[in-house]
Design a protein around this motif. Structure first.
Motif, short mmCIF file in Angstrom:
data_model
loop_
_atom_site.label_atom_id
_atom_site.label_comp_id
_atom_site.label_asym_id
_atom_site.label_seq_id
_atom_site.Cartn_x
_atom_site.Cartn_y
_atom_site.Cartn_z
N PHE A 33 53.01 -25.54 74.73
CA PHE A 33 54.15 -25.34 75.63
C PHE A 33 55.33 -24.73 74.88
CE2 PHE A 33 58.04 -26.88 77.73
CZ PHE A 33 57.84 -26.35 78.99
N ILE A 34 55.65 -25.27 73.73
CA ILE A 34 56.79 -24.76 72.95
C ILE A 34 56.55 -23.31 72.53
CG2 ILE A 34 58.01 -24.98 70.74
CD1 ILE A 34 57.54 -28.04 71.01
N TYR A 35 55.36 -23.04 72.00
CA TYR A 35 55.08 -21.68 71.55
C TYR A 35 55.01 -20.70 72.73
CZ TYR A 35 52.83 -17.54 69.91
OH TYR A 35 52.54 -16.23 69.66
N LEU A 36 54.33 -21.09 73.80
CA LEU A 36 54.18 -20.17 74.93
C LEU A 36 55.52 -19.88 75.60
CD1 LEU A 36 52.08 -18.56 76.53
CD2 LEU A 36 51.92 -20.50 78.08
N LEU A 37 56.36 -20.90 75.70
CA LEU A 37 57.68 -20.68 76.29
C LEU A 37 58.50 -19.69 75.46
CD1 LEU A 37 59.75 -21.42 78.46
CD2 LEU A 37 60.48 -23.30 77.01
N SER A 38 58.52 -19.90 74.15
CA SER A 38 59.30 -18.99 73.30
C SER A 38 58.70 -17.59 73.27
CB SER A 38 59.43 -19.56 71.90
OG SER A 38 58.18 -19.58 71.26
N SER A 39 57.39 -17.49 73.15
CA SER A 39 56.79 -16.16 73.07
C SER A 39 56.89 -15.43 74.41
CB SER A 39 55.35 -16.24 72.61
OG SER A 39 54.55 -16.92 73.54
N THR A 40 56.81 -16.15 75.52
CA THR A 40 56.97 -15.51 76.83
C THR A 40 58.37 -14.93 76.97
OG1 THR A 40 55.35 -17.00 77.83
CG2 THR A 40 56.85 -15.85 79.32
N LEU A 41 59.36 -15.72 76.58
CA LEU A 41 60.74 -15.19 76.62
C LEU A 41 60.90 -14.00 75.69
CD1 LEU A 41 62.72 -18.55 76.69
CD2 LEU A 41 62.41 -16.92 78.57
N LEU A 42 60.34 -14.10 74.51
CA LEU A 42 60.44 -13.01 73.54
C LEU A 42 59.76 -11.74 74.07
CD1 LEU A 42 61.04 -11.97 70.62
CD2 LEU A 42 58.76 -12.79 70.05
N TRP A 70 61.94 -12.88 66.29
CA TRP A 70 60.55 -12.80 65.85
C TRP A 70 60.25 -13.83 64.77
CZ3 TRP A 70 56.43 -10.77 67.98
CH2 TRP A 70 56.58 -9.76 68.93
N LYS A 71 61.20 -14.04 63.87
CA LYS A 71 61.00 -15.05 62.83
C LYS A 71 60.93 -16.45 63.43
CE LYS A 71 63.01 -12.36 59.12
NZ LYS A 71 64.13 -12.17 58.20
N ILE A 72 61.80 -16.73 64.38
CA ILE A 72 61.76 -18.03 65.06
C ILE A 72 60.43 -18.19 65.79
CG2 ILE A 72 62.77 -19.38 66.95
CD1 ILE A 72 65.50 -18.19 66.11
N ASN A 73 59.95 -17.14 66.43
CA ASN A 73 58.66 -17.18 67.11
C ASN A 73 57.53 -17.47 66.12
OD1 ASN A 73 57.10 -16.81 69.60
ND2 ASN A 73 56.27 -15.04 68.54
N SER A 74 57.59 -16.88 64.95
CA SER A 74 56.57 -17.13 63.92
C SER A 74 56.60 -18.59 63.46
CB SER A 74 56.79 -16.22 62.71
OG SER A 74 56.68 -14.89 63.08
N ILE A 75 57.79 -19.13 63.31
CA ILE A 75 57.92 -20.55 62.91
C ILE A 75 57.37 -21.45 64.01
CG2 ILE A 75 59.60 -22.38 62.45
CD1 ILE A 75 61.30 -20.16 61.05
N LEU A 76 57.67 -21.13 65.26
CA LEU A 76 57.16 -21.93 66.37
C LEU A 76 55.63 -21.83 66.46
CD1 LEU A 76 59.90 -21.29 69.06
CD2 LEU A 76 59.46 -23.41 67.80
N TYR A 77 55.08 -20.69 66.14
CA TYR A 77 53.62 -20.55 66.11
C TYR A 77 53.03 -21.43 65.02
CZ TYR A 77 48.96 -18.58 66.07
OH TYR A 77 47.60 -18.44 66.13
N LEU A 78 53.68 -21.48 63.87
CA LEU A 78 53.23 -22.35 62.79
C LEU A 78 53.29 -23.81 63.22
CD1 LEU A 78 52.27 -22.60 59.85
CD2 LEU A 78 54.67 -22.66 59.18
N ILE A 79 54.36 -24.20 63.89
CA ILE A 79 54.48 -25.57 64.41
C ILE A 79 53.35 -25.86 65.40
CG2 ILE A 79 55.91 -27.09 65.84
CD1 ILE A 79 58.36 -25.73 64.49
N TYR A 80 53.05 -24.88 66.25
CA TYR A 80 51.94 -25.02 67.20
C TYR A 80 50.63 -25.28 66.46
CZ TYR A 80 48.29 -23.35 70.41
OH TYR A 80 47.15 -23.22 71.14
#
Length: 149
Positions: free
Chosen positions: A83-92, A113-123
Motif C-alpha cells: 500500500f505504501i509503495y503503490l500509493l507513492s509510486s502511483t502519485l509519482l 524518485w529517491k523517496i520512491n526508491s526508499i519506499l520500495y526498499l521498505i516494501y
C-alpha cells in the motif's frame, strides 16, 4: 494482484465485485491500446490510474476488514508495504509528465524518485518480514544436530 485480493478478502459480494473490476480493467486496457497503439510506448497516465487505484482500494478494504475482525496477521506486513509503495509510486507516475522541460522542477523530481526508491526498499523489507513471520518453514533443533555414530 486482483486475484490475490479476491482470495484474501472476505465476502462473496466483494469478491464478485473485484472479479468484475478485473475484467473491466482488462477490457479497458485492451480497448485503449487497440484504439491508440502508439501510446503503448509512451508514458500512460490512464493505464497507471486504472490499474493502481483499484489495488489501493483493495488494500484499504483489507485493512478495514483486519480492524473489524481482528483475526490473524497473515499478509499484514505485505499489504502494508504494498500500500505504501503503490500509493507513492502511483502519485509519482501520474505526476511524471509535469514540468518535463522545466529545469527548476528537476531537483524536486530527483528527490521524489529517491523517496520512491526508499519506499520500495521498505516494501521489500516488509515482504521479507511477512515471509519470515508467517511462511518460512521452521527448523527444529533436532534437524540441525548431527550425531556421529
Amino acid at each position: 494482484m486482483s486475484l490475490f485480493y479476491s482470495k484474501i478478502l472476505k465476502g462473496k459480494r466483494l469478491v464478485a465485485v473485484i472479479q468484475k473490476i478485473l475484467i473491466l480493467i482488462i477490457i479497458l486496457v485492451i480497448g485503449y491500446y487497440s484504439l491508440y497503439p502508439k501510446d503503448y510506448y509512451k508514458w500512460n497516465v490512464f493505464e497507471i490510474a486504472i490499474t493502481s487505484v483499484p489495488l489501493l482500494v483493495y488494500s484499504f478494504l483489507f485493512f478495514t476488514q483486519k480492524i473489524e475482525t481482528k483475526t490473524g496477521n497473515s499478509y499484514i506486513y505485505f499489504i502494508s508495504g504494498f500500500f505504501i509503495y503503490l500509493l507513492s509510486s502511483t502519485l509519482l507516475f501520474t505526476l511524471g509528465n509535469i514540468g518535463l522541460g522545466d529545469s527548476t522542477v528537476k531537483p524536486l523530481k530527483q528527490l521524489v524518485w529517491k523517496i520512491n526508491s526508499i519506499l520500495y526498499l521498505i516494501y521489500q523489507i516488509l515482504v521479507f518480514i511477512e515471509w519470515y513471520k508467517n511462511f518460512r518453514k521452521p527448523q527444529s533443533i533436532k534437524n540441525n544436530i548431527s550425531i556421529n555414530t
